[in-house]
Design a protein around this motif. Structure first.
Motif, PDB file in Angstrom:
ATOM      1  N   SER A  60      -6.424   8.844  -4.259  1.00 29.98           N
ATOM      2  CA  SER A  60      -4.940   8.722  -4.893  1.00 29.98           C
ATOM      3  C   SER A  60      -4.315   7.665  -4.152  1.00 29.98           C
ATOM      4  O   SER A  60      -4.609   7.163  -2.994  1.00 29.98           O
ATOM      5  CB  SER A  60      -4.157   9.964  -4.897  1.00 29.98           C
ATOM      6  OG  SER A  60      -3.917  10.641  -3.673  1.00 29.98           O
ATOM      7  N   GLY A  61      -3.089   7.199  -4.659  1.00 34.88           N
ATOM      8  CA  GLY A  61      -2.418   6.207  -4.156  1.00 34.88           C
ATOM      9  C   GLY A  61      -2.342   4.672  -4.924  1.00 34.88           C
ATOM     10  O   GLY A  61      -3.172   4.567  -5.867  1.00 34.88           O
ATOM     11  N   SER A  62      -1.829   3.988  -4.386  1.00 35.16           N
ATOM     12  CA  SER A  62      -1.601   2.400  -5.095  1.00 35.16           C
ATOM     13  C   SER A  62      -1.680   1.255  -3.848  1.00 35.16           C
ATOM     14  O   SER A  62      -1.182   1.526  -2.580  1.00 35.16           O
ATOM     15  CB  SER A  62      -0.213   2.332  -5.570  1.00 35.16           C
ATOM     16  OG  SER A  62      -0.305   0.986  -6.255  1.00 35.16           O
ATOM     17  N   ILE A  63      -2.679   0.418  -4.600  1.00 39.42           N
ATOM     18  CA  ILE A  63      -2.799  -0.888  -3.596  1.00 39.42           C
ATOM     19  C   ILE A  63      -2.202  -2.057  -4.588  1.00 39.42           C
ATOM     20  O   ILE A  63      -3.458  -2.457  -5.329  1.00 39.42           O
ATOM     21  CB  ILE A  63      -4.237  -1.117  -3.069  1.00 39.42           C
ATOM     22  CG1 ILE A  63      -4.626   0.244  -2.136  1.00 39.42           C
ATOM     23  CG2 ILE A  63      -4.317  -2.431  -2.148  1.00 39.42           C
ATOM     24  CD1 ILE A  63      -6.328   0.136  -1.819  1.00 39.42           C
ATOM     25  N   ALA A  80      -9.953   7.540  13.446  1.00 37.84           N
ATOM     26  CA  ALA A  80      -8.586   7.331  13.035  1.00 37.84           C
ATOM     27  C   ALA A  80      -8.288   7.251  11.510  1.00 37.84           C
ATOM     28  O   ALA A  80      -7.384   7.412  10.987  1.00 37.84           O
ATOM     29  CB  ALA A  80      -7.818   6.468  13.873  1.00 37.84           C
ATOM     30  N   GLY A  81      -9.420   6.564  10.724  1.00 35.05           N
ATOM     31  CA  GLY A  81      -9.380   6.331   9.514  1.00 35.05           C
ATOM     32  C   GLY A  81      -9.044   4.815   9.147  1.00 35.05           C
ATOM     33  O   GLY A  81      -9.088   4.432   7.933  1.00 35.05           O
ATOM     34  N   LYS A  82      -8.923   4.043  10.170  1.00 36.92           N
ATOM     35  CA  LYS A  82      -8.740   2.548   9.914  1.00 36.92           C
ATOM     36  C   LYS A  82      -9.926   1.956   9.074  1.00 36.92           C
ATOM     37  O   LYS A  82      -9.413   1.081   8.131  1.00 36.92           O
ATOM     38  CB  LYS A  82      -8.376   1.710  11.234  1.00 36.92           C
ATOM     39  CG  LYS A  82      -9.660   1.627  12.109  1.00 36.92           C
ATOM     40  CD  LYS A  82      -9.213   0.914  13.441  1.00 36.92           C
ATOM     41  CE  LYS A  82     -10.423   0.679  14.339  1.00 36.92           C
ATOM     42  NZ  LYS A  82     -10.921   2.175  14.923  1.00 36.92           N
ATOM     43  N   THR A  83     -11.171   2.105   9.260  1.00 36.16           N
ATOM     44  CA  THR A  83     -12.180   1.583   8.496  1.00 36.16           C
ATOM     45  C   THR A  83     -12.064   2.054   7.087  1.00 36.16           C
ATOM     46  O   THR A  83     -12.323   1.157   6.290  1.00 36.16           O
ATOM     47  CB  THR A  83     -13.517   1.725   9.003  1.00 36.16           C
ATOM     48  OG1 THR A  83     -13.542   1.430  10.453  1.00 36.16           O
ATOM     49  CG2 THR A  83     -14.475   1.237   8.322  1.00 36.16           C
ATOM     50  N   THR A  84     -11.838   3.202   7.123  1.00 35.67           N
ATOM     51  CA  THR A  84     -11.757   3.858   5.609  1.00 35.67           C
ATOM     52  C   THR A  84     -10.529   3.177   4.991  1.00 35.67           C
ATOM     53  O   THR A  84     -10.686   2.717   3.620  1.00 35.67           O
ATOM     54  CB  THR A  84     -11.716   5.426   5.474  1.00 35.67           C
ATOM     55  OG1 THR A  84     -12.616   5.917   6.290  1.00 35.67           O
ATOM     56  CG2 THR A  84     -11.322   5.925   4.226  1.00 35.67           C
ATOM     57  N   CYS A  85      -9.345   3.172   5.657  1.00 31.82           N
ATOM     58  CA  CYS A  85      -8.297   2.464   4.761  1.00 31.82           C
ATOM     59  C   CYS A  85      -8.376   1.032   4.519  1.00 31.82           C
ATOM     60  O   CYS A  85      -8.247   0.523   3.418  1.00 31.82           O
ATOM     61  CB  CYS A  85      -6.978   2.393   5.938  1.00 31.82           C
ATOM     62  SG  CYS A  85      -5.563   1.826   5.359  1.00 31.82           S
ATOM     63  N   VAL A 139       0.769  -1.183  -0.087  1.00 28.80           N
ATOM     64  CA  VAL A 139      -0.030   0.193  -0.065  1.00 28.80           C
ATOM     65  C   VAL A 139       0.882   1.170   0.027  1.00 28.80           C
ATOM     66  O   VAL A 139       1.784   1.456   0.906  1.00 28.80           O
ATOM     67  CB  VAL A 139      -0.866  -0.173   1.169  1.00 28.80           C
ATOM     68  CG1 VAL A 139      -1.768   1.223   1.359  1.00 28.80           C
ATOM     69  CG2 VAL A 139      -1.927  -1.342   1.088  1.00 28.80           C
ATOM     70  N   ARG A 140       0.775   2.196  -0.891  1.00 28.13           N
ATOM     71  CA  ARG A 140       1.655   3.197  -1.025  1.00 28.13           C
ATOM     72  C   ARG A 140       0.718   4.627  -1.276  1.00 28.13           C
ATOM     73  O   ARG A 140      -0.270   5.015  -1.919  1.00 28.13           O
ATOM     74  CB  ARG A 140       2.370   3.140  -2.398  1.00 28.13           C
ATOM     75  CG  ARG A 140       3.275   1.801  -2.330  1.00 28.13           C
ATOM     76  CD  ARG A 140       4.551   2.292  -1.175  1.00 28.13           C
ATOM     77  NE  ARG A 140       5.483   1.148  -1.002  1.00 28.13           N
ATOM     78  CZ  ARG A 140       5.330   0.288  -0.188  1.00 28.13           C
ATOM     79  NH1 ARG A 140       4.458   0.179   0.507  1.00 28.13           N
ATOM     80  NH2 ARG A 140       6.211  -0.702  -0.243  1.00 28.13           N
ATOM     81  N   ASN A 141       1.025   5.405  -0.434  1.00 26.14           N
ATOM     82  CA  ASN A 141       0.467   6.923  -0.403  1.00 26.14           C
ATOM     83  C   ASN A 141      -1.174   6.938  -0.455  1.00 26.14           C
ATOM     84  O   ASN A 141      -1.472   7.711  -1.460  1.00 26.14           O
ATOM     85  CB  ASN A 141       1.148   7.770  -1.394  1.00 26.14           C
ATOM     86  CG  ASN A 141       2.713   7.533  -1.560  1.00 26.14           C
ATOM     87  OD1 ASN A 141       3.425   7.071  -2.462  1.00 26.14           O
ATOM     88  ND2 ASN A 141       3.345   8.172  -0.463  1.00 26.14           N
ATOM     89  N   ASP A 158      -2.096   9.787   3.255  1.00 26.99           N
ATOM     90  CA  ASP A 158      -0.491   9.576   2.526  1.00 26.99           C
ATOM     91  C   ASP A 158      -0.363   8.289   3.443  1.00 26.99           C
ATOM     92  O   ASP A 158       0.881   8.157   3.980  1.00 26.99           O
ATOM     93  CB  ASP A 158       0.457  10.337   2.648  1.00 26.99           C
ATOM     94  CG  ASP A 158       1.554  10.392   1.954  1.00 26.99           C
ATOM     95  OD1 ASP A 158       1.262   9.990   0.831  1.00 26.99           O
ATOM     96  OD2 ASP A 158       2.532  10.892   2.375  1.00 26.99           O
ATOM     97  N   VAL A 159      -1.020   7.090   3.487  1.00 22.25           N
ATOM     98  CA  VAL A 159      -0.608   6.062   4.314  1.00 22.25           C
ATOM     99  C   VAL A 159      -0.085   4.793   3.404  1.00 22.25           C
ATOM    100  O   VAL A 159      -0.463   4.676   2.349  1.00 22.25           O
ATOM    101  CB  VAL A 159      -1.815   5.190   4.968  1.00 22.25           C
ATOM    102  CG1 VAL A 159      -1.725   3.941   5.565  1.00 22.25           C
ATOM    103  CG2 VAL A 159      -2.488   6.070   6.046  1.00 22.25           C
ATOM    104  N   SER A 160       0.878   4.482   3.809  1.00 20.20           N
ATOM    105  CA  SER A 160       1.813   3.209   3.243  1.00 20.20           C
ATOM    106  C   SER A 160       2.527   2.120   4.375  1.00 20.20           C
ATOM    107  O   SER A 160       2.539   2.666   5.402  1.00 20.20           O
ATOM    108  CB  SER A 160       2.921   3.931   2.553  1.00 20.20           C
ATOM    109  OG  SER A 160       2.819   4.928   1.613  1.00 20.20           O
TER     110      SER A 160
END
Length: 257
Positions: free
Chosen positions: A57-60, A40-45, A6-8, A21-23
């Protein structure tokens, strides 16, 4: 190379950054806990990884495949299993029939049944139930099972797709302490035997510290800490943001030992 990269990753709602911007990486054969206080954003992530939400944006990257913009069904077919906070089974069907339906779906035969569904993949379904300790209850309707047993059936259903990655959303929610530990011990055993990667969210710190190989902690959408249990327990930002003074955290850590 890690199985999941997981990137950005970013996701905002009305200008408010839910994930910023989680990686992180997750190799095969490892249990990674995704932690954070409410908001915190964990469910969204978590939901972006499984395809329920589209990131801004970002890559999985999973096993060489980009998951962003891919439908959940297609992600599942790549080998990503899923269990839910509230167990999802067909209550009117027997335990073994629930697993058989998952096997039929894997083989794309749900809408091509030329003979009764009960005759399809029964041996494989029974083998999966044996692995989760539910073989003896195969003929019972799911509606009459204890909640802990329903969770075991759901795990068998998730394994029916032969996943390389298993996503578990609050896997022990609603379970008694003994049931929680039994389910996670079983999950840990299967992870080792099948070399599966597991990403899970969890509020029970006893479960997290007993079974997670690594943990990542989010706060206000940002990743603030990553590491093993000892690293997370002693991380100053985790104590400050997630656990306040740290006293609650320390107590829960002791309970887990």
């Amino acid at each position: 190379m890690s199985l999941l990269q997981v990137r950005n990753l970013k996701k905002s709602y009305g200008g408010v950054a839910a994930v910023a911007d989680v990686s992180f990486d997750l190799p095969a054969g490892q249990l990674l806990a995704l932690l954070g206080p409410n908001g915190a954003g964990k469910t969204t992530c978590f939901n972006m990884v499984n395809g329920q939400l589209r990131p801004d944006s970002g890559s999985i990257l999973f096993d060489g495949h980009e998951l962003v913009n891919m439908a959940p069904r297609n992600i599942w077919r790549l080998g990503v299993g899923r269990t839910f906070q509230i167990a999802e089974t067909f209550g009117s069907m027997t335990v073994v029939e629930n697993v058989q339906m998952a096997l039929l779906s894997r083989e794309k035969k749900i809408f091509h049944l030329w003979r009764p569904a009960a005759s399809h993949y029964r041996d494989e379904a029974m083998d999966l139930l044996s692995q989760v300790g539910m073989e003896a209850q195969a003929a019972r309707p799911c509606s009459v099972l204890a909640y802990g047993d329903v969770k075991r059936v759901e795990l068998a259903i998730a394994l029916a797709n032969r996943p390389k990655l298993l996503l578990m959303d609050e896997p022990t929610a609603g379970m008694a302490p003994q049931e929680r530990n039994a389910l996670m011990a079983l999950t840990k055993k299967l992870v080792v035997e099948r070399n599966i990667a597991v990403l899970f969210t969890e509020h029970s710190m006893d479960v997290v510290f007993a079974y997670a190989d690594r943990m990542i902690v989010l706060a206000r959408g940002k990743l603030i800490a990553e590491g093993d249990g000892e690293t997370i327990r002693n991380h100053p930002k985790v104590k400050e943001v997630y656990f306040g003074s740290g006293s609650t955290f320390t107590r829960k850590k002791k309970e887990a030992v």
